[in-house]
Design an enzyme around this catalytic site. Sequence first.
Site, short mmCIF file in Angstrom:
data_model
loop_
_atom_site.label_atom_id
_atom_site.label_comp_id
_atom_site.label_asym_id
_atom_site.label_seq_id
_atom_site.Cartn_x
_atom_site.Cartn_y
_atom_site.Cartn_z
N GLU A 151 17.87 1.38 6.74
CA GLU A 151 17.48 0.17 5.96
C GLU A 151 19.08 -0.45 5.07
O GLU A 151 19.24 0.63 4.76
CB GLU A 151 16.51 0.63 4.44
CG GLU A 151 15.36 0.75 4.95
CD GLU A 151 14.38 1.44 4.23
OE1 GLU A 151 14.93 0.98 2.93
OE2 GLU A 151 13.29 0.82 4.40
N ASP A 203 9.50 6.86 7.55
CA ASP A 203 9.06 6.73 5.52
C ASP A 203 8.34 6.38 4.61
O ASP A 203 7.68 7.27 3.72
CB ASP A 203 10.42 7.07 5.15
CG ASP A 203 11.28 5.65 4.63
OD1 ASP A 203 10.27 4.77 4.93
OD2 ASP A 203 11.83 5.43 3.97
N SER A 204 7.02 5.87 5.43
CA SER A 204 5.92 5.72 4.43
C SER A 204 5.31 6.96 4.51
O SER A 204 4.24 6.60 4.47
CB SER A 204 5.02 4.29 5.48
OG SER A 204 4.98 5.07 6.65
N LYS A 226 16.28 4.67 12.60
CA LYS A 226 15.72 3.08 12.11
C LYS A 226 16.50 3.27 10.54
O LYS A 226 16.69 4.45 9.78
CB LYS A 226 14.66 2.61 11.69
CG LYS A 226 14.48 1.84 10.74
CD LYS A 226 13.14 1.07 10.74
CE LYS A 226 12.12 1.39 10.29
NZ LYS A 226 11.91 1.59 8.75
N ASP A 266 13.14 6.54 10.70
CA ASP A 266 13.82 6.71 9.80
C ASP A 266 14.22 7.43 9.51
O ASP A 266 14.12 9.06 9.12
CB ASP A 266 12.38 6.20 8.47
CG ASP A 266 12.05 5.15 8.67
OD1 ASP A 266 13.17 3.94 8.98
OD2 ASP A 266 11.42 4.77 7.34
N GLU A 313 11.09 -7.45 7.29
CA GLU A 313 10.04 -7.03 6.03
C GLU A 313 9.59 -8.33 4.95
O GLU A 313 10.60 -7.91 4.20
CB GLU A 313 9.67 -5.01 5.06
CG GLU A 313 8.71 -5.27 4.87
CD GLU A 313 8.70 -4.08 4.84
OE1 GLU A 313 9.42 -3.18 5.11
OE2 GLU A 313 7.65 -3.07 3.75
O1 KIV Z 1 8.08 3.92 6.67
C1 KIV Z 1 7.43 2.88 7.82
O2 KIV Z 1 6.55 2.17 7.61
C2 KIV Z 1 8.18 1.31 7.57
C3 KIV Z 1 7.54 0.17 8.35
C4 KIV Z 1 6.49 -0.41 7.32
C5 KIV Z 1 8.32 -0.55 8.82
O3 KIV Z 1 9.51 0.82 7.64
#
Ligand code: KIV
Length: 270
Positions: free
Chosen positions: A122, A51-52, A120, A90, A189
């Site tokens: 969190e 989600d980056s 994924k 994510d 992280e």
């Molecule tokens: O969203 C993302 O890129 C991440 C990584 C930094 C692990 O969760």
Amino acid sequence: MSVHSDIRKVTTHVLQEMKRKNQKIAMLTAYDYSNAKIIDDTGIDIILVGDSASNVMAGYDSTLPITLDNMIYHAASVVRGVKRALVVVDLPFGTYQSNSKLALSSAIKIMKKTGAGAIKIEGGLEVKDSIKRILTAGIPVMGHLGLTPQSIHKFGTYVVRAQEEEEAAKLIADAHLLEDLGCFAIVLEKVPATLATQVAQEVKIPIIGIGAGNVDGQVLVLHDMLGITQEFSPRFLRRYANLDDIITKAVVQYIDDVKSEDFPNESEQY
Ligand code: KIV
């Protein structure tokens, strides 16, 4: 160019084996077909549709605004470019925290519409029910502990997490919980390297670090490690290229060539 070409398709089982054999796992983010295809061909083990994307693709200042539909668009594009790596997606902010039914429905949408191999999430204990329910549907789950960017407003800062005993103890407990629930790996992280090493030794599933020292594997955001983003320079980031500079020079040259009528030349026209 390909490293580890002996593995034809990376699965969650392959990753467990890699940890058992003490082989390091390399993971990078990607958000589009073209970049995913390039990095998959190198032999990367995991491609994370993070989600980056909210930051590096859409220009927001946090990961909170990106939607499930946005993530599905990015993930489906990535999957079309990937043959070998495990593609992990994510679950974005707001699509799994409120209840486990919503979490399962979000995860199913991603798996159905993108063809990705895992999702994924969190968090630890707070999202236990969501993780449990997603796993019961047969969807592999990667955990994410430490500095979890979707909670940035709770933390109020991007400093290293779990430096105090209480937060470190919760992180260790959460890592065990994620393993017991059946997660196949955990991203850790921005936590102290000694804590991350302890977690990696205590659990059997792979620990993938970002700013967490030398654990079972590493992950970086593609745009950061390629030097496309310049404003983000944490200590843990190693830049392997300076694409900002390369792109700028190429575009400036192109503008010059157009203005001076050097481009197109005789052989570049019909
Ligand atoms: O969203 C993302 O890129 C991440 C990584 C930094 C692990 O969760």
